[in-house]
Design an enzyme around this catalytic site. Structure first.
Site, PDB file in Angstrom:
ATOM      1  N   GLY A 104       3.351 -20.848  11.148  1.00 32.82           N
ATOM      2  CA  GLY A 104       4.228 -19.873  10.497  1.00 32.82           C
ATOM      3  C   GLY A 104       5.551 -19.794  11.231  1.00 32.82           C
ATOM      4  O   GLY A 104       6.615 -19.678  10.638  1.00 32.82           O
ATOM      5  N   ALA A 105       5.469 -19.859  12.554  1.00 36.42           N
ATOM      6  CA  ALA A 105       6.663 -19.785  13.396  1.00 36.42           C
ATOM      7  C   ALA A 105       6.250 -20.174  14.810  1.00 36.42           C
ATOM      8  O   ALA A 105       5.071 -20.148  15.149  1.00 36.42           O
ATOM      9  CB  ALA A 105       7.234 -18.363  13.400  1.00 36.42           C
ATOM     10  N   MET A 106       7.235 -20.543  15.632  1.00 32.81           N
ATOM     11  CA  MET A 106       6.933 -20.932  17.008  1.00 32.81           C
ATOM     12  C   MET A 106       7.965 -20.320  17.930  1.00 32.81           C
ATOM     13  O   MET A 106       9.167 -20.434  17.701  1.00 32.81           O
ATOM     14  CB  MET A 106       6.939 -22.462  17.118  1.00 32.81           C
ATOM     15  CG  MET A 106       6.723 -22.980  18.533  1.00 32.81           C
ATOM     16  SD  MET A 106       5.065 -22.567  19.157  1.00 32.81           S
ATOM     17  CE  MET A 106       5.452 -22.272  20.877  1.00 32.81           C
TER      18      MET A 106
ATOM     19  N   ASN B 161       9.512 -20.799  20.679  1.00 34.19           N
ATOM     20  CA  ASN B 161      10.282 -21.521  21.692  1.00 34.19           C
ATOM     21  C   ASN B 161      11.287 -20.582  22.346  1.00 34.19           C
ATOM     22  O   ASN B 161      11.992 -19.838  21.666  1.00 34.19           O
ATOM     23  CB  ASN B 161      11.033 -22.678  21.052  1.00 34.19           C
ATOM     24  CG  ASN B 161      10.126 -23.512  20.188  1.00 34.19           C
ATOM     25  OD1 ASN B 161       9.115 -23.979  20.661  1.00 34.19           O
ATOM     26  ND2 ASN B 161      10.465 -23.623  18.919  1.00 34.19           N
TER      27      ASN B 161
ATOM     28  N   HIS C   9       6.713 -10.647  15.990  1.00 31.15           N
ATOM     29  CA  HIS C   9       5.678 -11.377  16.733  1.00 31.15           C
ATOM     30  C   HIS C   9       6.330 -12.401  17.683  1.00 31.15           C
ATOM     31  O   HIS C   9       6.014 -12.465  18.869  1.00 31.15           O
ATOM     32  CB  HIS C   9       4.764 -12.075  15.725  1.00 31.15           C
ATOM     33  CG  HIS C   9       3.666 -12.909  16.310  1.00 31.15           C
ATOM     34  ND1 HIS C   9       2.361 -12.512  16.337  1.00 31.15           N
ATOM     35  CD2 HIS C   9       3.679 -14.142  16.880  1.00 31.15           C
ATOM     36  CE1 HIS C   9       1.608 -13.444  16.899  1.00 31.15           C
ATOM     37  NE2 HIS C   9       2.388 -14.459  17.240  1.00 31.15           N
ATOM     38  N   GLU C  10       7.241 -13.163  17.168  1.00 34.44           N
ATOM     39  CA  GLU C  10       7.854 -14.221  17.985  1.00 34.44           C
ATOM     40  C   GLU C  10       8.734 -13.634  19.088  1.00 34.44           C
ATOM     41  O   GLU C  10       8.791 -14.163  20.194  1.00 34.44           O
ATOM     42  CB  GLU C  10       8.670 -15.176  17.103  1.00 34.44           C
ATOM     43  CG  GLU C  10       7.857 -15.859  16.008  1.00 34.44           C
ATOM     44  CD  GLU C  10       6.606 -16.568  16.504  1.00 34.44           C
ATOM     45  OE1 GLU C  10       6.609 -17.043  17.663  1.00 34.44           O
ATOM     46  OE2 GLU C  10       5.619 -16.621  15.756  1.00 34.44           O
TER      47      GLU C  10
ATOM     48  N   GLU D  34      -1.503 -14.556  22.176  1.00 38.10           N
ATOM     49  CA  GLU D  34      -1.548 -14.282  20.737  1.00 38.10           C
ATOM     50  C   GLU D  34      -2.045 -12.882  20.433  1.00 38.10           C
ATOM     51  O   GLU D  34      -1.609 -12.265  19.468  1.00 38.10           O
ATOM     52  CB  GLU D  34      -2.380 -15.336  20.014  1.00 38.10           C
ATOM     53  CG  GLU D  34      -1.798 -16.748  20.143  1.00 38.10           C
ATOM     54  CD  GLU D  34      -0.354 -16.851  19.668  1.00 38.10           C
ATOM     55  OE1 GLU D  34       0.143 -15.903  19.011  1.00 38.10           O
ATOM     56  OE2 GLU D  34       0.302 -17.868  19.972  1.00 38.10           O
TER      57      GLU D  34
HETATM   58 ZN   LIG Z   1       2.004 -16.190  18.344  1.00 39.46          ZN
END
Ligand SMILES: [Zn+2]
Ligand SMILES: *[C@@H]1O[C@H](CO)[C@@H](O)[C@H](O)[C@H]1NC(C)=O
Ligand SMILES: *[C@@H]1O[C@H](CO)[C@@H](O)[C@H](O)[C@H]1NC(C)=O
Ligand SMILES: *[C@@H]1O[C@H](CO)[C@@H](O)[C@H](O)[C@H]1NC(C)=O
Length: 968
Positions: free
Chosen positions: A342-344, A346, A378-379, A401
């Protein structure tokens, strides 16, 4: 990271992602990306989106960085047994990397795209060794390019161990502890659309295909971009250089330091060195501002504004919350057309799927909007949890997480105060976690993992949702202040380093002592939740003046055979922060905790003075007790039938006396206990009768997921007709109050309308079906090609019209799917196209899911599982994935987290012996299922439990429905 999800809030959302058109050979600008890495964490990207970025300046709170403790308490992760040791030897420690990459997207057709690179690593010797062992995967090391300098050591030879993904460089002499060495080499790697490592994405602009090189390294794919020590706890600094054409742009974790002109139209961007040292952080002044930018395809640029707004707000919120300022000088967010997760997160350059970042006020629903807010939050939370302090090994992935999944709520609440986020939490996170964790095929939060497939497989509901639920419980018993200060200390003491869960217990324990809490043995409590799988059910019986409580391990299928992979050293007993209230008290603040860690306990009920004013304790026989107030605890509650009936009486008479969270809990616990055979099915069914008066989204959501399960089980059963009629009764009045007119609705109104209209249309409420068909027809007939349907009800309208329609309706949707520019709309359309009841249409759709020019690769799994959720599509999808197994595994199975979703999504409704046999046969025929193996085990377990469910529950449901219709 955020996993690729197929479903999310607001029942209109069947979120998958988008895909796009075919490529034309002409290549125009490019984007490149690349990366950096802080082991896991960072990545760099290059990008070029010819459009300009939106820019926002986020003020930074003046952070007091404070003094950094010098001790780290990092503990060794356990070495995996029986298998070859996948961990790098601890003889050498990299200090700094210089990485130079040149993605080449120009010469030849896309199949020949590749990248060239070189790396120099400064390495400190910890223990003498004759070899440098690091990671590399799918890279060709250029002959003659490997050089080792330092001391009197030189390069001798190298070899690749492809199984362990090791590059072993033999040296002429032993290294000397304390000395510094430099290892450098050149390499070439493929640039493919594989969604991991350094990979290729693309989008169309007019008839041109624009290529973008980007990265996805978590968990173990940095080694595909350059040789490196690819373990989360091995941190170093990175200096990235990206070579690009002059008409492209490059992004990385850090700002650009300078440009170096190269031959012809090439240029190299040198990025600043990434963070690692504390002194580096302390050098930043407290009143700096940093820039926060958003990137997307030029056509989608306007859609980045909302995500950017949330990003800036949430970053500032977390700086205050942790009392630690964001350590990097900039933050970029980029929406990528092709993205596996969904997303990362970095560090400094967060990558997103388009649906997780883009929001269009005209075309997106409130569900789309919430998804963006949640993923962005979240990110951003990961910039601290994961990036600043990283788990020592993947066995503690839940620290990353679980925290990001918990804190995303805190971030969204900060920006959107009236979305009822913490109430939604109950069903979205807690109930999902309890469901997944009620299987013997579950695993503890802390879980030994070794090879890359195992590592990928722990990016699952346990790490995310149980992790977050257990953290929510800790926040509850620690109190907000102790929770927050403990976290802040944990982060400060370990910044730029690695941690295990014990470091967290230590920080919270110390804070509990400082704050004079009743219980300060945080480790003793939390270990019972983190080191053993599953959770307890607490059975409460009330007597005059006291409660008897008992705990035991809850399994949704009590006969399931535990495979014995994980043994509990706590005998499946937990330290439970038990809470309750009763009908005469109605204290829903959960201010009183009764701890119990043994099998059973007696709790003396506290009564107020008025209650006992006549000198007698109240007789509990006609009053209800309610335990696990606001469901802060990670456990289920059971009562005697009498108490259940009293609770149901309360729901039927005046449900608002009980808070939303507990209404959702009552329904969820009752149904799960019934499934496990611990409660009469008729009681579970009784908890849903009051829904005809329930007007809150959350309890409906809790109930619909249970009733949806019954619906799935009964799809091919004669009882289906009566069951549908019951559903229709629950929903029809509510739907006529709401209708489909969603103009000017608030966020939660829109959620309710999505939920109820979709339920009403599914169960055939005539006014709903007619309204949906009329709205869809109006759209098909619209001359200005503008979609007149409100985004909040679009999914229901499309799905209903396609279900009741034929090829014309379906093809119209497909045409819209080709043309739309909005990821959320594309995802709705893909979901709705799975609603068709025509076999040939669904078969044709399945074929298209694996043609990347029709359905984007990242969307294939979500689309197939959505088709499988349709009773007509289920056998088609299952045949399809078995027939195409080798292909799917090769093209979609590598390091892809969604592969487990494919298996569970396609098989979750299996409930016959015949289907069970098919699953078992398939598993026997495919001994090497890789990351899919656990998912198959779970599918088999689930199918067995579904079969038993049918045997046990069809008769009582039949009786209950007969009784319901004869008495109402
Ligand atoms: Zn995550
Ligand atoms: C490399 O060195 C380490 C530590 O000195 C040793 O354990 C390992 O066996 C060596 N590897 C090879 C392939 O020789
Ligand atoms: C590296 O050294 C190890 C241990 O001496 C030896 O087994 C291995 O064959 C060597 N590799 C190469 C490529 O020379
Ligand atoms: C790496 O080497 C193999 C074997 O020689 C070759 O087939 C492959 O094309 C090379 N990869 C790249 C990206 O050059």
């Amino acid at each position: 990271m955020v996993r690729g999800m197929s479903i999310s809030g607001g029942s209109d959302e069947v979120l998958f992602q988008k895909k796009k058109g075919c490529y034309v050979t002409r290549v125009k600008g490019v984007i490149l990306g690349t990366v950096a890495v802080v082991a896991v964490v960072a990545v760099a990207l290059i990008v070029h989106f010819t459009g300009e970025e939106s820019t926002a300046l986020g003020g930074v709170a003046d952070a007091n960085i404070g003094e950094r403790p010098t001790t780290t308490t990092t503990t060794e992760a356990p070495a995996p047994k029986e298998k070859r040791d996948v961990r790098l030897p601890a003889t050498l420690a990299p200090r700094a990397y210089d990485v130079r990459l040149r993605p080449n997207m120009y010469d030849g057709p896309p199949e020949e795209f590749h990248f060239n690179g070189s790396v120099t690593i400064e390495i400190e010797c910890i223990e003498a060794t004759r070899n440098i062992t690091l990671h590399a995967n799918k890279l060709n090391i250029t002959n003659g390019s490997v050089v080792v300098t330092g001391g009197d050591v030189a390069f001798e030879s190298f070899e690749l161990d492809t199984e362990l993904q090791f590059l072993i460089v033999n040296l002429t002499k032993e290294t000397v502890p304390g000395e510094i060495y430099n290892l450098s080499m050149d390499f070439v790697g493929p640039l493919e659309d594989g969604l991991d490592g350094l990979y290729l994405s693309s989008y169309k602009q007019g008839s041109d295909t624009i290529y973008v090189t980007t990265t996805q390294f978590q968990p173990t794919d940095a080694r595909k971009a350059f040789p490196c020590f690819d373990e989360p706890a091995i941190k170093a600094t990175f200096r990235i250089t990206l070579e690009r054409k002059t008409d492209q742009k490059a992004l990385s974790n850090m700002p650009i330091h300078n440009h170096e002109p190269l031959e012809a139209d090439w240029v190299a961007d040198h990025f600043e060195e990434t963070a690692k040292m504390s002194t580096y952080l302390l050098a930043l002044g407290p009143d700096r501002t940093h820039s926060y930018r958003a990137w997307a395809r030029p056509d989608a640029r306007e859609q980045t504004l909302y995500g950017l707004h949330v990003g800036v707000e949430v970053l500032t919120h977390f700086e205050e919350f942790f009392n630690i300022s964001y350590p990097l000088p900039k933050q970029d967010m980029i929406a990528l057309p092709d993205f596996g997760a969904g997303a990362m997160e970095n560090w400094g350059l967060i990558t997103y799927r388009e649906t997780a970042m883009l929001y269009d006020p005209e075309e997106s629903s409130e569900g789309n909007k919430q998804r963006v807010a949640v993923v962005v939050a979240h990110e951003v939370a990961h910039q601290w949890f994961g990036n600043l302090v990283t788990p020592s090994w993947w066995d503690d992935l839940w620290l990353n997480e679980g925290f990001a999944s918990y804190l995303e709520y805190s971030g969204v609440v900060h920006v959107e105060k009236d979305w009822g986020m913490w109430e939604q939490y109950i069903v979205d996170d807690l109930h999902s976690a309890l469901s997944f964790d009620g299987l013997v095929a579950s695993h503890p939060l802390f879980v030994p993992v070794a090879d890359p497939a195992e590592i990928s497989s722990v990016f699952d509901s346990i790490s995310y949702l149980k992790g977050s639920s257990v953290i929510r419980m800790a926040r509850f018993f620690l109190g907000d202040d102790t929770f927050r200060k403990g976290l802040s200390n944990y982060l400060k003491s370990l910044e730029y380093g690695a941690a295990t869960h014990n470091d967290l217990w230590y920080a919270w324990g110390n804070q509990s002592v400082a704050d004079s809490k009743d219980r300060t043995d945080v480790k003793k409590i939390m270990d019972t939740w983190v080191l053993q799988m599953n959770y307890p059910v607490v059975t409460v019986t009330s007597h005059i003046g006291k409660l008897h409580v008992k705990q035991k391990r809850f399994l949704i299928d009590p006969d399931a055979v535990d495979p014995g992979i994980y043994n509990s050293t706590y005998g499946y007993m937990w330290e439970i922060p038990f809470t309750y209230t009763h009908e005469d008290e109605l204290n829903f603040t959960a201010s009183r905790i009764n701890w119990f860690g043994n099998e059973s306990a007696v709790i003396f009920i506290e009564y107020s003075f008025q209650e006992i004013s006549d000198g007698n304790l109240p007789d509990p026989s006609d009053k209800w007790i309610l335990a696990n107030v606001r469901q802060y605890g990670y456990y289920r509650v059971n009562y005697d039938d009498h108490n259940w009936r009293e609770l149901i009486r309360q729901l039927d008479n005046n449900h608002t006396v009980i808070p939303t969270e507990n209404r959702a809990q009552i329904v969820n616990d009752a149904w799960n206990l019934a499934r496990a055979g611990e409660l009469n099915m008729s009681i579970a069914l009784d908890t849903t009768k009051y829904l005809k008066d329930e007007r809150n989204y959350v309890p409906w959501d809790a109930a619909l997921s249970q009733l949806g399960f019954v619906d799935t089980m009964l799809q091919r059963n004669g009882l289906n007709g009566d069951f549908s009629k019951y559903m229709l009764r629950l929903v029809e009045d509510y739907f006529s109050e709401l209708t489909m007119d969603n103009t000017n609705a608030t966020h939660l109104e829109s959620y309710r309308r999505s939920q109820i209209s979709s339920t009403a249309c599914d169960y055939g409420v005539a006014s709903c079906v007619e309204e949906a068909k009329a709205l869809y027809r109006a759209w098909m007939n619209a001359t200005d090609s503008k979609n007149p349907i409100n985004p909040g009800v679009r999914f229901t309208v499309y799905c209903t019209a396609i279900r009741h329609g034929g090829q014309a309706e379906w093809d119209f949707a497909y045409e819209q799917h080709r043309n739309s520019n909005v990821a959320g709309e594309l995802s709705r359309l893909r979901g709705a196209m799975a609603c068709s009841r025509q076999t040939w249409i669904l078969s044709r759709y399945l074929e298209r899911t694996i043609q990347p020019e029709e359905i984007r690769k990242q969307d294939a799994v979500g689309t197939i599982t959505t088709i499988a959720a349709n009773p007509v599509g289920r056998p088609l999808a299952w045949d399809f994935i078995r027939a195409k197994w080798e292909y799917l595994n090769r093209e979609y199975g590598q390091g892809s987290f969604s592969f487990a979703n494919l298996i569970s999504g396609t098989t979750s409704s299996f409930n016959t012996e015949y289907e069970l046999k098919q699953l078992a046969d398939f598993k026997d025929d495919h001994p090497d299922l890789g990351s899919g193996a656990r998912a198959f085990d779970r599918a088999i377990e689930r199918t067995k439990s579904n079969i038993k469910w049918m045997e046990k529950n069809v008769p009582p449901i039949r009786d209950w429905l007969a009784n319901y219709f004869s008495t109402t």
